[in-house]
Design an enzyme around this catalytic site. Structure first.
Site, short mmCIF file in Angstrom:
data_model
loop_
_atom_site.label_atom_id
_atom_site.label_comp_id
_atom_site.label_asym_id
_atom_site.label_seq_id
_atom_site.Cartn_x
_atom_site.Cartn_y
_atom_site.Cartn_z
N SER A 1 0.82 -1.21 0.00
CA SER A 1 0.00 0.00 0.00
C SER A 1 0.86 1.26 0.00
O SER A 1 1.48 1.55 -1.00
CB SER A 1 -1.03 0.04 1.13
OG SER A 1 -1.98 1.04 0.85
N CYS B 1 -1.55 -3.67 3.48
CA CYS B 1 -2.53 -4.71 3.19
C CYS B 1 -1.92 -6.06 3.53
O CYS B 1 -0.72 -6.27 3.38
CB CYS B 1 -2.92 -4.68 1.71
SG CYS B 1 -3.72 -3.14 1.23
N HIS C 1 3.49 14.57 5.98
CA HIS C 1 3.36 16.01 5.74
C HIS C 1 3.93 16.67 6.99
O HIS C 1 3.51 16.35 8.10
CB HIS C 1 1.90 16.41 5.53
CG HIS C 1 1.24 15.64 4.44
ND1 HIS C 1 1.46 15.89 3.11
CD2 HIS C 1 0.40 14.58 4.49
CE1 HIS C 1 0.77 15.04 2.37
NE2 HIS C 1 0.12 14.23 3.19
#
Length: 126
Positions: free
Chosen positions: A63, A83, A68
């Site tokens: 995945s 996953c 940020h």
């Protein structure tokens, strides 16, 4: 109950401002986080904002990892989504917190793709 993956949403506080503003370092620790958790890195994209801040994504076979940063606040928002059962997203999240010199981490795990019954995946050519 079955699920397709685990998604860690982490609020990472009290980080070093210089670290959070260093694109190359952030990219390196994100890739290292993925590898240390056992994930297979596919692609990497990072951007340095002006006057400050870094955003980036590490696409993994399982995945993704995203970050940020707000250096002026000593804060980073991090997502680690994996996953399957082979990779532990907490390993990646904890490694990032350590390398960012975080004073505090608040994180939540969300199970993604929860199904009451097993789901059969069909090939798109059927």
């Amino acid at each position: 109950m079955n699920n397709l993956g685990r998604h860690i949403l982490a609020e990472i506080y009290g980080c070093d401002e210089l670290i959070l503003n260093d694109k190359e370092y952030i990219e390196r620790i994100m890739v290292d986080s993925a590898l240390k958790s056992g994930a297979e890195v596919r692609e990497v994209a990072f951007h340095k904002f002006s006057p400050q801040g870094v955003s980036g994504v590490v696409i993994i076979s399982e995945s993704h990892l995203t970050i940020h940063t707000w250096p002026e606040l000593g804060y980073a928002a991090v997502d680690v989504f994996t996953c399957g059962d082979r990779v532990n997203p907490w390993d990646a999240c904890n490694y990032m917190g350590e390398k960012l010199n975080a004073k505090n981490i608040t994180a939540t795990e969300v199970k993604r793709g929860i199904f009451e019954q097993p789901v059969a995946v069909k090939a798109s050519n059927e």
